[in-house]
Design a protein around this motif. Structure first.
Motif, PDB file in Angstrom:
ATOM      1  N   GLN A 162       9.422  -3.266   3.893  1.00  0.00           N
ATOM      2  CA  GLN A 162      10.585  -2.257   3.036  1.00  0.00           C
ATOM      3  C   GLN A 162       9.948  -1.401   3.390  1.00  0.00           C
ATOM      4  O   GLN A 162       8.026  -1.637   2.969  1.00  0.00           O
ATOM      5  CB  GLN A 162      11.064  -3.028   1.533  1.00  0.00           C
ATOM      6  CG  GLN A 162      11.956  -3.516   1.707  1.00  0.00           C
ATOM      7  CD  GLN A 162      12.399  -3.757  -0.051  1.00  0.00           C
ATOM      8  OE1 GLN A 162      11.994  -3.414  -0.629  1.00  0.00           O
ATOM      9  NE2 GLN A 162      13.921  -3.950   0.426  1.00  0.00           N
ATOM     10  N   ILE A 163      10.049  -0.004   3.047  1.00  0.00           N
ATOM     11  CA  ILE A 163       9.959   1.293   3.319  1.00  0.00           C
ATOM     12  C   ILE A 163      10.363   1.691   1.991  1.00  0.00           C
ATOM     13  O   ILE A 163      11.118   2.199   2.406  1.00  0.00           O
ATOM     14  CB  ILE A 163       9.654   2.619   4.518  1.00  0.00           C
ATOM     15  CG1 ILE A 163       8.415   1.080   5.191  1.00  0.00           C
ATOM     16  CG2 ILE A 163       8.386   3.348   3.831  1.00  0.00           C
ATOM     17  CD1 ILE A 163       7.996   2.499   6.274  1.00  0.00           C
ATOM     18  N   THR A 164      10.170   2.421   0.482  1.00  0.00           N
ATOM     19  CA  THR A 164      10.233   2.656  -0.553  1.00  0.00           C
ATOM     20  C   THR A 164       9.892   4.120  -0.964  1.00  0.00           C
ATOM     21  O   THR A 164       8.486   4.175  -1.013  1.00  0.00           O
ATOM     22  CB  THR A 164      10.015   1.531  -1.662  1.00  0.00           C
ATOM     23  OG1 THR A 164      10.603   1.125  -1.077  1.00  0.00           O
ATOM     24  CG2 THR A 164      11.134   2.287  -3.062  1.00  0.00           C
ATOM     25  N   GLN A 165      10.784   4.732  -1.348  1.00  0.00           N
ATOM     26  CA  GLN A 165      10.094   6.018  -1.434  1.00  0.00           C
ATOM     27  C   GLN A 165      11.540   6.889  -2.270  1.00  0.00           C
ATOM     28  O   GLN A 165      12.887   6.692  -2.381  1.00  0.00           O
ATOM     29  CB  GLN A 165      10.310   7.431  -1.141  1.00  0.00           C
ATOM     30  CG  GLN A 165       9.857   8.535  -1.631  1.00  0.00           C
ATOM     31  CD  GLN A 165       9.861   9.952  -0.240  1.00  0.00           C
ATOM     32  OE1 GLN A 165      10.725  10.177   0.484  1.00  0.00           O
ATOM     33  NE2 GLN A 165       8.283  11.096  -0.103  1.00  0.00           N
TER      34      GLN A 165
ATOM     35  N   ALA B   1      12.035   6.917   8.996  1.00  0.00           N
ATOM     36  CA  ALA B   1      11.787   5.926   7.743  1.00  0.00           C
ATOM     37  C   ALA B   1      11.160   7.130   6.885  1.00  0.00           C
ATOM     38  O   ALA B   1      11.341   7.561   5.753  1.00  0.00           O
ATOM     39  CB  ALA B   1      11.380   4.515   8.072  1.00  0.00           C
ATOM     40  N   LEU B   2       9.945   7.619   8.011  1.00  0.00           N
ATOM     41  CA  LEU B   2       8.966   8.250   6.751  1.00  0.00           C
ATOM     42  C   LEU B   2       9.916   9.422   7.211  1.00  0.00           C
ATOM     43  O   LEU B   2       9.338  10.749   6.231  1.00  0.00           O
ATOM     44  CB  LEU B   2       7.654   8.297   7.620  1.00  0.00           C
ATOM     45  CG  LEU B   2       6.692   7.080   7.366  1.00  0.00           C
ATOM     46  CD1 LEU B   2       5.250   7.668   8.627  1.00  0.00           C
ATOM     47  CD2 LEU B   2       6.587   6.826   5.685  1.00  0.00           C
ATOM     48  N   GLY B   3      10.325  10.404   7.565  1.00  0.00           N
ATOM     49  CA  GLY B   3      11.106  11.604   7.197  1.00  0.00           C
ATOM     50  C   GLY B   3      10.599  12.781   8.363  1.00  0.00           C
ATOM     51  O   GLY B   3      10.938  13.781   8.179  1.00  0.00           O
TER      52      GLY B   3
ATOM     53  N   TYR C 243       0.893  -1.161  -0.127  1.00  0.00           N
ATOM     54  CA  TYR C 243      -0.334  -0.246  -0.063  1.00  0.00           C
ATOM     55  C   TYR C 243       0.912   1.290  -0.229  1.00  0.00           C
ATOM     56  O   TYR C 243       1.844   0.878   0.062  1.00  0.00           O
ATOM     57  CB  TYR C 243      -0.938  -0.237   1.198  1.00  0.00           C
ATOM     58  CG  TYR C 243      -0.280  -0.133   2.523  1.00  0.00           C
ATOM     59  CD1 TYR C 243      -0.204   1.167   3.482  1.00  0.00           C
ATOM     60  CD2 TYR C 243      -0.602  -1.204   3.330  1.00  0.00           C
ATOM     61  CE1 TYR C 243       0.699   0.507   4.207  1.00  0.00           C
ATOM     62  CE2 TYR C 243       0.374  -1.230   4.605  1.00  0.00           C
ATOM     63  CZ  TYR C 243       1.138  -0.155   4.952  1.00  0.00           C
ATOM     64  OH  TYR C 243       1.829   0.323   6.212  1.00  0.00           O
ATOM     65  N   PHE C 244       0.458   2.445  -0.543  1.00  0.00           N
ATOM     66  CA  PHE C 244       0.996   3.544  -0.261  1.00  0.00           C
ATOM     67  C   PHE C 244       0.626   4.248   1.488  1.00  0.00           C
ATOM     68  O   PHE C 244      -0.609   4.168   1.176  1.00  0.00           O
ATOM     69  CB  PHE C 244       0.716   4.387  -1.441  1.00  0.00           C
ATOM     70  CG  PHE C 244       1.370   4.218  -2.894  1.00  0.00           C
ATOM     71  CD1 PHE C 244       2.370   4.272  -2.729  1.00  0.00           C
ATOM     72  CD2 PHE C 244       0.585   2.989  -3.419  1.00  0.00           C
ATOM     73  CE1 PHE C 244       3.262   3.626  -4.315  1.00  0.00           C
ATOM     74  CE2 PHE C 244       1.310   2.643  -4.432  1.00  0.00           C
ATOM     75  CZ  PHE C 244       2.645   3.398  -4.837  1.00  0.00           C
ATOM     76  N   ILE C 245       1.699   5.045   1.363  1.00  0.00           N
ATOM     77  CA  ILE C 245       1.223   6.259   2.778  1.00  0.00           C
ATOM     78  C   ILE C 245       1.866   7.247   1.879  1.00  0.00           C
ATOM     79  O   ILE C 245       3.093   7.610   1.843  1.00  0.00           O
ATOM     80  CB  ILE C 245       1.861   5.813   4.383  1.00  0.00           C
ATOM     81  CG1 ILE C 245       0.916   4.622   4.203  1.00  0.00           C
ATOM     82  CG2 ILE C 245       1.999   7.524   4.880  1.00  0.00           C
ATOM     83  CD1 ILE C 245       1.077   5.098   5.318  1.00  0.00           C
ATOM     84  N   GLY C 246       1.354   8.363   1.303  1.00  0.00           N
ATOM     85  CA  GLY C 246       1.308   9.514   0.926  1.00  0.00           C
ATOM     86  C   GLY C 246       1.822   8.891  -0.326  1.00  0.00           C
ATOM     87  O   GLY C 246       2.248   8.245  -1.334  1.00  0.00           O
ATOM     88  N   GLY C 247       3.477   9.216  -0.471  1.00  0.00           N
ATOM     89  CA  GLY C 247       4.836   9.229  -1.453  1.00  0.00           C
ATOM     90  C   GLY C 247       5.742   7.869  -1.394  1.00  0.00           C
ATOM     91  O   GLY C 247       6.178   7.091  -2.196  1.00  0.00           O
ATOM     92  N   PHE C 248       5.000   6.688  -0.276  1.00  0.00           N
ATOM     93  CA  PHE C 248       6.470   6.028   0.458  1.00  0.00           C
ATOM     94  C   PHE C 248       5.419   4.919  -0.013  1.00  0.00           C
ATOM     95  O   PHE C 248       3.577   4.393  -0.039  1.00  0.00           O
ATOM     96  CB  PHE C 248       6.009   6.271   2.163  1.00  0.00           C
ATOM     97  CG  PHE C 248       6.767   7.301   2.123  1.00  0.00           C
ATOM     98  CD1 PHE C 248       8.616   7.381   2.530  1.00  0.00           C
ATOM     99  CD2 PHE C 248       6.541   8.023   3.086  1.00  0.00           C
ATOM    100  CE1 PHE C 248       9.023   7.582   2.062  1.00  0.00           C
ATOM    101  CE2 PHE C 248       7.430   9.127   3.105  1.00  0.00           C
ATOM    102  CZ  PHE C 248       8.837   8.994   3.071  1.00  0.00           C
ATOM    103  N   TYR C 249       5.883   3.474  -0.451  1.00  0.00           N
ATOM    104  CA  TYR C 249       5.520   2.297  -0.442  1.00  0.00           C
ATOM    105  C   TYR C 249       5.811   1.473  -0.252  1.00  0.00           C
ATOM    106  O   TYR C 249       7.240   1.277   0.588  1.00  0.00           O
ATOM    107  CB  TYR C 249       6.239   2.087  -1.939  1.00  0.00           C
ATOM    108  CG  TYR C 249       5.658   0.656  -2.472  1.00  0.00           C
ATOM    109  CD1 TYR C 249       4.023   0.710  -3.304  1.00  0.00           C
ATOM    110  CD2 TYR C 249       6.315  -0.135  -3.032  1.00  0.00           C
ATOM    111  CE1 TYR C 249       3.843  -0.675  -3.502  1.00  0.00           C
ATOM    112  CE2 TYR C 249       5.605  -1.071  -3.750  1.00  0.00           C
ATOM    113  CZ  TYR C 249       4.581  -1.712  -3.734  1.00  0.00           C
ATOM    114  OH  TYR C 249       4.187  -3.053  -3.741  1.00  0.00           O
ATOM    115  N   ILE C 250       4.465   0.613   0.925  1.00  0.00           N
ATOM    116  CA  ILE C 250       5.009   0.218   1.526  1.00  0.00           C
ATOM    117  C   ILE C 250       4.760  -1.407   0.613  1.00  0.00           C
ATOM    118  O   ILE C 250       3.726  -1.725   0.874  1.00  0.00           O
ATOM    119  CB  ILE C 250       4.369   0.248   2.792  1.00  0.00           C
ATOM    120  CG1 ILE C 250       3.979   1.756   4.031  1.00  0.00           C
ATOM    121  CG2 ILE C 250       4.313  -0.264   4.153  1.00  0.00           C
ATOM    122  CD1 ILE C 250       4.927   2.327   3.719  1.00  0.00           C
TER     123      ILE C 250
END
Length: 686
Positions: free
Chosen positions: A18-21, A77-79, A5-12
C-alpha cells in the motif's frame, strides 16, 4: 530492509502493498513497489534501466516496457503527471531518480501487540514561530487512547485578517488507544503499539491543553472563542460524553493541572490587572474548585499575581506545592509555590543557560526538564520533586528531527521514557537523552501526548488551521474604518468581507503572503501538500517551490530585491530558494528563530537567533556567516531602510531606533504595533 517508510508525505507499507496519504490508501503491485523501494534506497541518484530490471526482476527476462508500466503506476499513485515529475524524475537514455526525502522505519515485532500510526501543533500546539517564548507551553495539547483513525475537517466561513489573509482554525481532541506496550532491555527501544485513534470533540472551536483528572473519569481542556481568541475551561466525562463548562467567563487561561486529590484545578490567567512597566501583561496563578464547577461554571480565585515577571506551566506537586516556570528578563527558572504559606522558592536555576519546558510525574515524584546549557546544546534533566538533580544528559538528535528543533516531552507509562511529538511523528526520549521513533503514520499534525492514569490510553490535540490568501482594495478598508467609533467589531468585519477576492484557497493553511518586488508573483507558505512548504502564485495558479522534509515549519521569508529568489527560515535554518526551485543553504552555529528582513544587495539579514537558549536581535552577514548582536531585547519585528536606518518593535509593542548613546523610543508610533508585519519601507520612508 524496512517494511515501512515515508516518501515525502506518502507512507509506504510493503507488508500490505500500500501507498497511503491523507488516510487514503492505494494497493500497488509488489513489483512496482519494489522499483520504488530500490529508487528510495538510492534516493537522489540516477538508477539505470538495466540496474532496476536486474534488481526487481531477477532471473526473469522482461522488456523495458514492463519497467515503464511500473513507473507509470507509481507516478499515478504519487500524483506525478505527464508534465511535472516531482517524485520520480526521468533521465533520458540513463534511467530514473527519486527526487524526494525518504524516511525509513525499522519495525520491531512485539509478542503481544500490533502497530498502527500538533502556531504552529507541537507539545500542545506550540507555535515555534512565536518570538514570545512565554506562550510556548501554554498552548498545551495532549493525548488519549483506543483507535480507528477518525478526524473532522470543517470548512468554516472566513474572517478577514490584515487585509490579506482570512483565517479559520480547527483542532479536535483525539483519543489514541494502545493495543499494548512492552518493556524491553535497556539497550533496546521501548515500543508502543496503537489500536485505535478516535475523536473526542467535534465542535467548530479550537481546543487545546487536554489532561485527565487523577481518577481518569474526566478530560479537561480549553475551548477557544473564534471571535475573541480567548477561552473557557471545559470538562468532558469520558464515559457519558457529557460536557461541562467550568469557567464562568471567557479569558486568557493557560495550561492547567489537578491537585493530587482531584478537587482543584490550577492554571495561569494572562492580563486583567493594571499595566506593568516591564511587560505587556500581568500573569495570575488561579485555582478552581473542580466539583463545584461541574455543577455550574465558576469564577476562579487568584492565588498569586506577577506584574513584572511571566509565569507559565503550573504543575501540582505531591507535596501540595505548585511548580511553575518563571521568567525574569530573558531567562526562565523553575520555582515552587506554597499555597498554604503564599510564598515561592527556586527549584532549579541555570546560571548560564535557559530552561525550555518541563513535565511532572505524580507516580514517581519526578520532574523531567529540557534546557540549553552554556555549551549551546539541548539537555534533558531529571529532578526529584524537591528539585534535587538526578541526572543530566545531552539530547542526541536523530536524522528525522531538525538540529535546532525544540522538543516538549511528557512522561509516559514506560519506565525511564518520555514521549513527544514533532507534528506527524512521535518519539520517545530516554532519561539519558536517546531519541527513538515510534511508527505511527498520521495525516495531520498532533501535539505531544498525556496519559490516562491506567497508562493504556493517551490524549492528543489533532487538527489543522484553515487560512486563505485574499486581496481587497485599500479603499474598502479605509471606508470600513471611517465610522469605527459608531459600529462594533463584527460590523466592521462584515463590511470588509463584502469586497475581497480569494487568491489561494484550500482546506488547509495558507499564510505569510508577500508580493514579489516589481513583479506579479505572491509567495506564501502552505500545508496543502501535507507539509509546510513555500509556494508562489500569479493569481491564476500555484506551484510548490520547496520539498522540505516532514514536520518542517517556516518562520519568516523575504524576497530578493530582483524578485528572482527568496530567503526562507525553515526549521531554524536559512535557505535561499530560487524560482526554478534550486536552493542554497547558509549553515549557522545558532538557531534562527525569526527572519525579519533580507537585504539581498548587501547580503545581510535582520533576525532573531537563539544563543544558549537566549533570544538575541541580530544582523547576519550571509557572505561570511558573522553575526552582529544588535541588542538583547525581546524584539518582535525589525526593518532597515536603504540608508541604513533601523527601526524595531519590542515585546511591549513599542518602536525604537538607535541613538547616539542609547536607543530612542518613537512615541508617535505607540499603539501601531499590534500586527506581525507592521510597516513596509520605500525610498527611505517608513
Amino acid at each position: 530492509m524496512a517494511e515501512q517508510y515515508f516518501i515525502g508525505g506518502f507512507y509506504i507499507d510493503l507488508s500490505r502493498n500500500q501507498i497511503t496519504q491523507n488516510m487514503q490508501s492505494q494497493v500497488i503491485p509488489p513489483k512496482a513497489l519494489a522499483v520504488l523501494t530500490y529508487l528510495a534506497e538510492n534516493q537522489g541518484k540516477v538508477v539505470s534501466h538495466d540496474e532496476l530490471l536486474g534488481q526487481v526482476w531477477q532471473d526473469t527476462v522482461v522488456s523495458t516496457n514492463t519497467l515503464q508500466r511500473s513507473i507509470a503506476q507509481l507516478r499515478k499513485a504519487l500524483g506525478d503527471d505527464g508534465k511535472v515529475q516531482v517524485y520520480i524524475k526521468p533521465h533520458a537514455k540513463q534511467g530514473y531518480s527519486l527526487e524526494c526525502d525518504v524516511r525509513w522505519h525499522e519495525i520491531v515485532n512485539s509478542t503481544n501487540s500490533e502497530s498502527n500510526n500538533l502556531d504552529d501543533l507541537q507539545k500542545n500546539s506550540v507555535d515555534e514561530t512565536s518570538i514570545d517564548e512565554a506562550n510556548v507551553s501554554d498552548a498545551n495539547s495532549n493525548l488519549n487512547t483506543d483507535i480507528t483513525l477518525a478526524t473532522n475537517t470543517i470548512d468554516k466561513p472566513k474572517t478577514l485578517r490584515s487585509g490579506l489573509i482570512s483565517i479559520a482554525t480547527i483542532c479536535v481532541i483525539m483519543i489514541l488507544g494502545f493495543i499494548g506496550y512492552q518493556y524491553f532491555t535497556p539497550k533496546q527501544a521501548s515500543q508502543f503499539s496503537f489500536g485505535e485513534l478516535r475523536a473526542l470533540t467535534s465542535t467548530d472551536n479550537k481546543e487545546l491543553a487536554s489532561i485527565y483528572s487523577p481518577d481518569g473519569e474526566y478530560i479537561v481542556f480549553h475551548r477557544y472563542s473564534e471571535e475573541f481568541c480567548i477561552n473557557n475551561v471545559w470538562a468532558k466525562n469520558s464515559k457519558t460524553q457529557q460536557e461541562f463548562q467550568l469557567t464562568k467567563n471567557l479569558d486568557s487561561y493557560g495550561s492547567h493541572s489537578f491537585s493530587k486529590d482531584g478537587k482543584n484545578l490550577v492554571f495561569v490567567k494572562t492580563g486583567g490587572c493594571s499595566k506593568p512597566d516591564t511587560q505587556k501583561k500581568c500573569y495570575k496563578l488561579m485555582s478552581l474548585d473542580f466539583n463545584k464547577a461541574l455543577v455550574s461554571p465558576q469564577s476562579p480565585k487568584i492565588l498569586m499575581e506577577c506584574k513584572n515577571s511571566q509565569i507559565r506551566t503550573p504543575k501540582w506537586l505531591n507535596n501540595n506545592n505548585i511548580a511553575l516556570l518563571q521568567k525574569f528578563s530573558d531567562r526562565w527558572k523553575l520555582i515552587s509555590y506554597s499555597v498554604n504559606e503564599n510564598k515561592s522558592q527556586d527549584l532549579y536555576v541555570l546560571e548560564d543557560g535557559n530552561i525550555i519546558d518541563y513535565d511532572y510525574s505524580v507516580t514517581d515524584d519526578l520532574i523531567a526538564l529540557t534546557s540549553f546549557h552554556n555549551d549551546g546544546h539541548y539537555y534533558i534533566e531529571v529532578l526529584k520533586g524537591d528539585g534535587q538533580l538526578v541526572s543530566s544528559h545531552r539530547i542526541k538528535y536523530p536524522q528525522e528531527i531538525a538540529n535546532f528543533r525544540l522538543i516538549y516531552p511528557n512522561f509516559s507509562p514506560i519506565k525511564d521514557q518520555l514521549i513527544f511529538s514533532t507534528g506527524r511523528q512521535l518519539f520517545t526520549l530516554s532519561y539519558d537523552g536517546q531519541i527513538t521513533n515510534i511508527s505511527l503514520p498520521i495525516d495531520e499534525s498532533m501535539g505531544s501526548p498525556t496519559f490516562h492514569p491506567d497508562g493504556n490510553r493517551m490524549l492528543v490535540i489533532k487538527g489543522h488551521f484553515d487560512s486563505d490568501i485574499v486581496s481587497m482594495p485599500l479603499s474598502q478598508i479605509k471606508n470600513a474604518e471611517v465610522k469605527k467609533a459608531q459600529v462594533n467589531k463584527n460590523q466592521i468585519a462584515q463590511a470588509q468581507n463584502k469586497n475581497f477576492s480569494v487568491i489561494e484557497r484550500s482546506i488547509l493553511g495558507e499564510d505569510n503572503a508577500i508580493l514579489q518586488p516589481n513583479g506579479e508573483l505572491i509567495a506564501y507558505k502552505s500545508k496543502r501538500s501535507g507539509e509546510e512548504q513555500l509556494w508562489v502564485t500569479d493569481g491564476k495558479g500555484s506551484r510548490q517551490l520547496t520539498h522540505f522534509p516532514m514536520d518542517t515549519y517556516l518562520s519568516g521569508m523575504a524576497w530578493a530585491a530582483n524578485g528572482k529568489s527568496l530567503l526562507v527560515n525553515a526549521n531554524n535554518a536559512l535557505t535561499q530558494v530560487y524560482l526554478d526551485a534550486k536552493q542554497k543553504s547558509f549553515p549557522l552555529a545558532y538557531a534562527v528563530v525569526q527572519l525579519f528582513q533580507w537585504d539581498s544587495k548587501n547580503n545581510s539579514a535582520l533576525l532573531v537567533v537563539r544563543i544558549k537558549g537566549i533570544l538575541k536581535f541580530a544582523e547576519l552577514n550571509l557572505t561570511d556567516a558573522k553575526i552582529r548582536i544588535i541588542n538583547d531585547k525581546r524584539v518582535s519585528w525589525g526593518l532597515k531602510s536603504e540608508n541604513g536606518l533601523l527601526v524595531y518593535k519590542d515585546h511591549m509593542n513599542r518602536f525604537w531606533q538607535p541613538g547616539p548613546a542609547e536607543d530612542q523610543r518613537i512615541e508617535v508610533l505607540d499603539g501601531q504595533g499590534i500586527s506581525k508585519q507592521v510597516f513596509v519601507q520605500k525610498d527611505n520612508v517608513i
